[in-house]
Design an enzyme around this catalytic site. Structure first.
Site, PDB file in Angstrom:
ATOM      1  N   HIS A 156       0.837  -1.212   0.000  1.00 16.33           N
ATOM      2  CA  HIS A 156       0.000   0.000   0.000  1.00 16.33           C
ATOM      3  C   HIS A 156       0.870   1.261   0.000  1.00 16.33           C
ATOM      4  CE1 HIS A 156      -3.308  -2.737   1.173  1.00 16.33           C
ATOM      5  NE2 HIS A 156      -2.388  -3.271   1.962  1.00 16.33           N
ATOM      6  N   SER A 277      14.636  20.522 -17.273  1.00 13.76           N
ATOM      7  CA  SER A 277      13.454  21.362 -17.454  1.00 13.76           C
ATOM      8  C   SER A 277      13.878  22.631 -18.156  1.00 13.76           C
ATOM      9  CB  SER A 277      12.854  21.693 -16.091  1.00 13.76           C
ATOM     10  OG  SER A 277      12.060  22.857 -16.185  1.00 13.76           O
ATOM     11  N   LYS A 283      15.980  20.984 -12.057  1.00 13.79           N
ATOM     12  CA  LYS A 283      15.248  19.745 -12.304  1.00 13.79           C
ATOM     13  C   LYS A 283      16.055  18.703 -13.062  1.00 13.79           C
ATOM     14  CE  LYS A 283      11.369  18.843 -11.813  1.00 13.79           C
ATOM     15  NZ  LYS A 283      10.062  19.261 -12.325  1.00 13.79           N
ATOM     16  N   GLU A 290       8.921   7.866 -17.452  1.00 10.43           N
ATOM     17  CA  GLU A 290       7.527   8.308 -17.646  1.00 10.43           C
ATOM     18  C   GLU A 290       7.027   7.894 -19.027  1.00 10.43           C
ATOM     19  OE1 GLU A 290       8.272  12.120 -14.749  1.00 10.43           O
ATOM     20  OE2 GLU A 290       7.867  12.478 -16.849  1.00 10.43           O
TER      21      GLU A 290
END
Ligand code: ARG
Length: 455
Positions: A156, A277, A283, A290
């Site tokens: 979880h 970024s 970043k 992704e």
């Protein structure tokens, strides 16, 4: 220009209809399979006495000349070429002369395209098997490099029990082993030869189908000509294997995205496998992961879309079946990029043991406390209840589980003894789980050896 089937038509095809109907834009990549199939077919026709040796040789030389043009990138697709089969035949006839018109004896594009596509799926399955194996090797190497490194295990997404990096990395190895078995099964389904089915009823000539199958690397011949020209189970199986592989890669990607976040910080992605970024200079984004997570949606879509295409088809070949190729090509192309990217990312992944250690809090050992009481004869349910009270006490006092004194523990249960401290360590928790498949050090060593034997 004339079409293969132009004889009965008085009017030209509408230009939009030609574009709508044509598959050459995507099936040109079947050229090698198409020519390999035609070479075998020409030999089969000659063996059945339907071509002289000279005619056969002229066709074979012509087909190899066409293959060489495709391989060199010099094949010129003509405006009227409808698909790879008509394009190859047009060019073959231009090179070899009227004998080119004999190649299609006893054959239809229906059994021809099914043969080509099966060959393509078999080859793609072999390439994917190799690429999946390399991701498995990268996972096994990562496991081996930090086999006993402890980190929290999650259920979880909450702290559960300690595990090791070796155990975690190998948990992503086994799904890929099952994926390879699924691609191998799809390959076996593909390796059944449709040639000889002709349009739908079977060829009207005594061709030796078994010899053709053996020559082309197929394990068997189709049992029913109607089924042969419409069976795309192998493509659906390939797409399912691709979709589930996509799901497995997506789950691995998702976990690494979490692990590489500032909140976890368990791993650092190499610069070569990250992107920046355009506005936030600090970043470092896990775009590769992704994309892999995102592309799993597209792989699932190819499977469901194709099943929907198949479900309403009446007997034998229907043009709907031309929709079989793009999803399969795209699924293979997607995975042939996603897999090596994942392998490279894993090979350059930096582990941060200090960040993992910082998360190894005492709460992860609550189950150890219960197991300790069970070893001293308490029923597990009772032990679970006792430890629940211990956890509550530690929360009330604002101290870790491991910081409670023996007297405090014994006030809750007389079964706690002075040796409880030894049971309450990460290493003891790991060592206790040494049965096959567990996260114990011996078990993970055995698991690694099994994995290395399989990749
Ligand atoms: N381009 C077609 C396909 O991909 C080849 C088979 C065409 N057969 C036909 N009867 N029109 O399915």
């Amino acid at each position: 220009m004339t079409k293969l089937w132009g004889g009965r038509f008085a009017e030209q095809t509408n230009a939009l209809v030609h574009r709508y109907n044509a598959s050459i834009g995507f099936d040109a990549r079947l050229y090698d399979e198409d020519i390999t199939g035609s070479v075998a077919w020409a030999e089969g026709l000659a063996a059945a006495g339907l071509l002289s040796a000279d005619e056969r040789d002229a066709l074979l030389a012509g087909l190899e000349a066409v293959r060489a043009e495709f391989a060199a990138g010099t094949f010129a697709i003509a405006p009227d070429d409808e698909d790879i089969h008509s394009a190859v035949e047009r060019r073959l006839t231009a090179i070899a002369g009227p004998v080119g018109g004999k190649l299609h004896t006893g054959r239809s594009r229906n059994d021809q395209v099914a043969t080509d596509f099966r060959l393509w799926v078999m080859r793609a399955g072999d390439r994917l098997d190799e690429a999946i194996g390399d991701v498995q090797r990268a996972l096994a190497d990562s496991a081996a490099a930090a086999l006993d490194l402890p980190l929290p295990g999650y259920t979880h997404l909450q702290h559960a029990q300690p595990i090791t990096w070796g155990h975690w990395a190998l948990s992503h190895f086994w799904p890929l082993a099952r994926d390879r078995a699924r691609f191998a099964a799809a390959r076996r389904s593909a390796a059944v030869l449709p040639l000889g089915a002709a349009a739908l009823a079977g060829a009207a000539f005594p061709l030796d189908r078994a010899a053709l199958a053996a020559r082309l690397g197929f394990g068997d011949v189709t049992a029913n000509s109607l089924d042969a020209v419409s069976d795309r189970d192998f493509a659906a199986e390939f797409l399912f294997a691709a979709a589930l592989l996509g799901v497995h890669l997506s789950r691995l990607a998702e976990q690494l995205i979490l692990f590489s976040s500032a909140e976890f910080g368990f791993v650092r992605l190499a610069d070569a496998y990250s992107t920046g970024s355009s506005i936030m200079p600090q970043k470092k984004n896990p775009d590769t992961l992704e994309l892999t997570r995102g592309k799993s949606g597209r792989l699932i879509g190819h499977l469901t879309g194709f099943l929907a295409t198949l479900k309403g088809l009446p007997s034998a070949y229907d043009k709907d079946l031309q929709e079989d190729k793009e999803p399969v090509f795209d699924a293979a192309d997607t995975l042939e990029l996603a897999l090596p990217v994942m392998a490279g990312l894993l090979r350059t992944l930096e582990l941060r043991p200090e960040r993992m250690a910082a998360q190894l809090e005492a709460g992860l050992l609550a189950t150890e406390l219960a197991d300790y009481l069970v070893r001293r004869g308490l029923p597990f349910r009772e032990a679970h209840h006792v430890v629940g009270r211990v956890v509550r006490l530690s929360e009330e006092r604002g101290v870790a589980l491991t910081e409670l004194g023996l007297a405090e523990l014994q006030a809750i249960s007389p079964h706690f003894g002075p040796d409880v401290a030894e049971a309450l360590t990460v290493n003891a928790a790991l060592a206790a789980r040494d049965l096959p498949g567990g996260t114990g050090p011996g078990a993970v060593r055995a698991q690694l050896a099994a994995a290395q034997g399989r990749s």
